[in-house]
Design a protein around this motif. Structure first.
Motif, short mmCIF file in Angstrom:
data_model
loop_
_atom_site.label_atom_id
_atom_site.label_comp_id
_atom_site.label_asym_id
_atom_site.label_seq_id
_atom_site.Cartn_x
_atom_site.Cartn_y
_atom_site.Cartn_z
N ASP A 1 0.92 -1.32 0.28
CA ASP A 1 0.13 -0.32 0.24
C ASP A 1 0.91 1.64 0.22
N PRO A 2 1.07 1.86 -0.71
CA PRO A 2 1.25 3.39 -1.30
C PRO A 2 1.86 4.36 -0.55
N GLY A 3 -0.63 4.78 0.40
CA GLY A 3 -0.58 5.28 1.65
C GLY A 3 0.55 5.73 2.35
N GLN B 1 -7.21 18.92 5.15
CA GLN B 1 -8.89 18.48 4.65
C GLN B 1 -8.54 16.53 3.89
N GLY B 2 -9.46 16.10 4.36
CA GLY B 2 -9.45 14.69 4.20
C GLY B 2 -9.22 13.85 4.69
N VAL B 3 -9.20 13.12 5.84
CA VAL B 3 -8.48 11.94 6.50
C VAL B 3 -8.46 11.08 6.44
N GLY B 4 -8.10 9.95 4.89
CA GLY B 4 -8.17 8.97 4.68
C GLY B 4 -6.85 8.35 4.95
N SER B 5 -6.49 7.43 4.11
CA SER B 5 -5.15 7.20 3.21
C SER B 5 -3.93 8.12 3.53
N VAL B 6 -4.01 8.80 2.93
CA VAL B 6 -2.83 9.58 3.10
C VAL B 6 -2.74 11.10 4.35
N GLY B 7 -4.27 12.17 4.29
CA GLY B 7 -4.15 13.02 5.36
C GLY B 7 -4.45 11.94 6.71
N GLY B 8 -5.07 11.04 6.66
CA GLY B 8 -4.64 10.54 7.97
C GLY B 8 -3.49 9.77 8.99
N LEU C 1 -8.66 19.04 11.78
CA LEU C 1 -9.20 18.28 10.90
C LEU C 1 -10.55 17.95 10.26
N ALA C 2 -10.63 17.99 8.63
CA ALA C 2 -11.89 18.05 8.01
C ALA C 2 -11.59 16.72 6.98
N ASP C 3 -13.30 16.61 6.75
CA ASP C 3 -13.79 15.38 5.81
C ASP C 3 -15.33 14.80 5.55
N ASP D 1 -16.28 21.46 10.15
CA ASP D 1 -17.26 20.98 9.08
C ASP D 1 -16.16 21.05 7.46
N ALA D 2 -16.08 20.42 6.81
CA ALA D 2 -15.20 19.77 5.69
C ALA D 2 -15.97 22.09 4.78
N ASP D 3 -16.73 22.09 4.60
CA ASP D 3 -17.11 23.42 3.99
C ASP D 3 -16.06 24.44 4.64
N GLY E 1 0.76 19.56 0.40
CA GLY E 1 -0.24 17.97 0.99
C GLY E 1 -0.22 17.08 -0.62
N GLY E 2 -0.71 16.36 0.22
CA GLY E 2 -0.61 14.87 -1.07
C GLY E 2 -2.01 15.19 -1.86
N ALA E 3 -3.06 15.76 -2.24
CA ALA E 3 -3.79 15.78 -2.90
C ALA E 3 -2.98 15.97 -4.79
N ASN E 4 -3.53 15.09 -5.32
CA ASN E 4 -3.31 15.79 -6.85
C ASN E 4 -3.45 16.56 -7.60
N ASN E 5 -3.00 17.76 -8.28
CA ASN E 5 -3.24 18.15 -8.99
C ASN E 5 -3.99 19.52 -8.59
P1 NAD Z 1 -8.85 8.61 0.56
O1 NAD Z 1 -9.35 7.77 -0.31
O2 NAD Z 1 -7.52 6.94 1.04
O3 NAD Z 1 -9.02 9.20 1.43
C1 NAD Z 1 -9.90 10.69 0.67
C2 NAD Z 1 -10.02 10.97 2.18
O4 NAD Z 1 -10.62 12.99 1.47
C3 NAD Z 1 -11.41 10.60 1.81
O5 NAD Z 1 -11.30 10.16 3.61
C4 NAD Z 1 -12.58 11.44 1.98
O6 NAD Z 1 -13.96 10.89 2.86
C5 NAD Z 1 -12.33 13.04 2.21
N1 NAD Z 1 -13.02 13.71 1.26
C6 NAD Z 1 -12.86 13.54 -0.21
N2 NAD Z 1 -13.99 14.76 -1.35
C7 NAD Z 1 -13.40 16.20 0.77
C8 NAD Z 1 -13.93 16.91 0.97
N3 NAD Z 1 -14.03 18.12 -0.50
N4 NAD Z 1 -13.54 17.69 1.57
C9 NAD Z 1 -12.89 17.16 2.77
N5 NAD Z 1 -12.56 15.37 2.23
C10 NAD Z 1 -13.20 15.24 2.05
O7 NAD Z 1 -7.33 8.70 -0.30
P2 NAD Z 1 -6.08 8.60 -0.83
O8 NAD Z 1 -5.31 7.38 -0.99
O9 NAD Z 1 -5.98 9.15 0.83
O10 NAD Z 1 -5.55 10.15 -1.75
C11 NAD Z 1 -6.05 11.64 -0.99
C12 NAD Z 1 -5.24 12.27 -2.71
O11 NAD Z 1 -4.04 12.43 -1.79
C13 NAD Z 1 -5.96 12.19 -3.76
O12 NAD Z 1 -6.49 12.74 -4.38
C14 NAD Z 1 -5.06 11.05 -4.45
O13 NAD Z 1 -4.99 11.01 -5.38
C15 NAD Z 1 -3.91 11.55 -3.39
N6 NAD Z 1 -2.25 11.02 -4.10
C16 NAD Z 1 -2.83 9.28 -3.74
C17 NAD Z 1 -0.96 8.53 -2.46
C18 NAD Z 1 -1.60 7.69 -2.18
O14 NAD Z 1 0.12 6.52 -2.44
N7 NAD Z 1 -2.47 6.75 -1.91
C19 NAD Z 1 -0.81 8.95 -3.81
C20 NAD Z 1 0.13 10.66 -4.16
C21 NAD Z 1 -1.64 11.26 -4.35
#
Ligand code: NAD
Length: 355
Positions: free
Chosen positions: A148-150, A182-189, A204-206, A225-227, A261-265
């Motif tokens: 897993d690259p996250g 912004q976003g606490v998934g795999s990367v943000g978390g 934190l927001a999601d 709030d995410a907004d 942060g890590g979000a692309n583009n």
């Molecule tokens: P993920 O799906 O695990 O997490 C994304 C999180 O963002 C989720 O919890 C989702 O609910 C939340 N989210 C979505 N829209 C939102 C919004 N408008 N406001 C707040 N939260 C919001 O994805 P990830 O793997 O953590 O990837 C996150 C970003 O990083 C993506 O843009 C992805 O392209 C980029 N990225 C990821 C990796 C990787 O290794 N996973 C590598 C390079 C870039």
């Protein structure tokens, strides 16, 4: 489809390979932007495009992006990307994946594939039955590179944020530094957890508000709030959800000194890098700071290709270069009064022999 070289995203790509295998139900485009540094590497997207032209544009745009990303990550890899044009029902069969593997094999190693949107690890295993030019396969053992690259992406962003705090705020630690995530998934978390260990103040927001609240509770931060996250007063804004979040309006409302942060583009349009720069906000170009994941995937691929055992330490050694690369960009940005995104693109172009 019109000639691909009239497309605005066509940038002297070395290969634009269109695959049509009617028997096995495959329609795909494989674009290799540059092999200057090594085989063109980048994932395969499986997507239904109502207009195939959009698939071509994605392949052209994303393969160029991979050239820049791999070059700035210091990897011996060029840039490529494949797009499988799925039908209306997104039918994905073993035959289609086999045909795709044959197409990759047919390019003789000029393109190396991996997972992207719509393609799973199991799909890559199927593709790997037809070609060795595949990455992102399951790894055995806890210490082997890959998987897993996250978490690797998160580690690079954490180190990048520390470098930004040093550069912009003159602080050697993130203790007490306020980071809005912004976003606490795999990367943000992952980023939030690493920062919490160092005593950063976290907001934190999601869109999954419960997820953000639970993590904030665990880490001793707060959630909003995410907004509201993009205008939260903070020292560092770390976007880890969606792309194209930095536009005229959102930049005007930012209350931060740093965006990292890590979000692309993240820049909605190319000129928004300049808008950030004009506001005195330090930007970490996303494809540089989020390269930890590709460093892991690439290390896994190169080890398998070269028949070597490569441990996770090799990935961490590569990730440790991310803050150095960012510092190089920011120093050049300061001394030439040019926004960091433009500096990064120019450095990448130099590295791939197109300076
Ligand atoms: P993920 O799906 O695990 O997490 C994304 C999180 O963002 C989720 O919890 C989702 O609910 C939340 N989210 C979505 N829209 C939102 C919004 N408008 N406001 C707040 N939260 C919001 O994805 P990830 O793997 O953590 O990837 C996150 C970003 O990083 C993506 O843009 C992805 O392209 C980029 N990225 C990821 C990796 C990787 O290794 N996973 C590598 C390079 C870039």
């Amino acid at each position: 489809m019109t000639a691909f070289w009239t497309e605005p995203d066509y940038d002297d790509h070395e290969i634009v390979h269109v695959v049509r295998d009617r028997t096995r139900g495959l329609m795909a485009i494989i674009a290799v932007h540059s092999t200057h540094l090594g085989p063109g590497a980048g994932g395969t997207r499986f997507w239904h495009y109502p207009d195939p032209k959009d698939g071509l544009r994605d392949a052209l745009r994303l393969s160029r992006g991979m050239s820049y990303k791999n070059a700035m990550a210091g990897l011996p890899l060029g840039g490529g990307k494949a797009v499988i044009l799925a039908d209306d029902n997104r039918t994905k069969t073993p035959e289609l994946l086999a045909a795709f593997g044959d197409a990759v094999e047919g390019l003789g190693g000029k393109y190396v594939t991996a997972e992207d949107v719509g393609i799973s690890e199991a799909d890559m295993v199927a593709v790997s039955k037809r070609t060795a030019h595949v990455s992102g396969l399951p790894v055995s053992g806890n210490h082997a590179a890959g998987g897993d690259p996250g978490p690797f992406t998160a580690m690079g962003i954490y180190l990048g944020i520390k470098a930004a705090v040093r550069h912009k705020l003159g602080k050697g630690s993130v203790e007490g530094v306020h980071v809005a995530v912004q976003g606490v998934g795999s990367v943000g978390g992952g980023v939030a957890k690493l920062l919490a260990k160092d005593g950063a103040k976290l907001t934190l927001a999601d869109i999954d508000a419960k997820r953000a609240a639970a993590l904030a509770k665990e880490l001793g931060g707060s959630s909003v709030d995410a907004d509201g996250i993009l205008s939260t007063p903070c020292d560092v804004l770390s976007p880890n959800a969606l792309g194209a979040i930095l536009n005229e309006d959102s930049i005007a409302n930012l209350d931060t000194r740093i965006v990292a942060g890590g979000a692309n583009n993240q820049l909605a349009r190319a000129h928004h890098g300049q808008t950030l720069f004009d506001r005195g906000i330090l930007f970490a170009p996303d494809y540089v700071i989020n390269a930890g994941g590709i460093m892991s995937v690439a290390t896994e691929y190169l080890a398998r290709r070269d028949g070597k055992e490569t441990g996770v330490e090799a990935v961490h050694d590569r990730i440790a270069t991310i803050p150095e690369r960012l510092e190089q960009i920011w120093e050049a940005s300061d001394s030439t009064n040019t926004s960091p995104d433009i500096v990064a693109d120019r450095m990448a172009q130099e590295l791939i022999g197109r300076g």
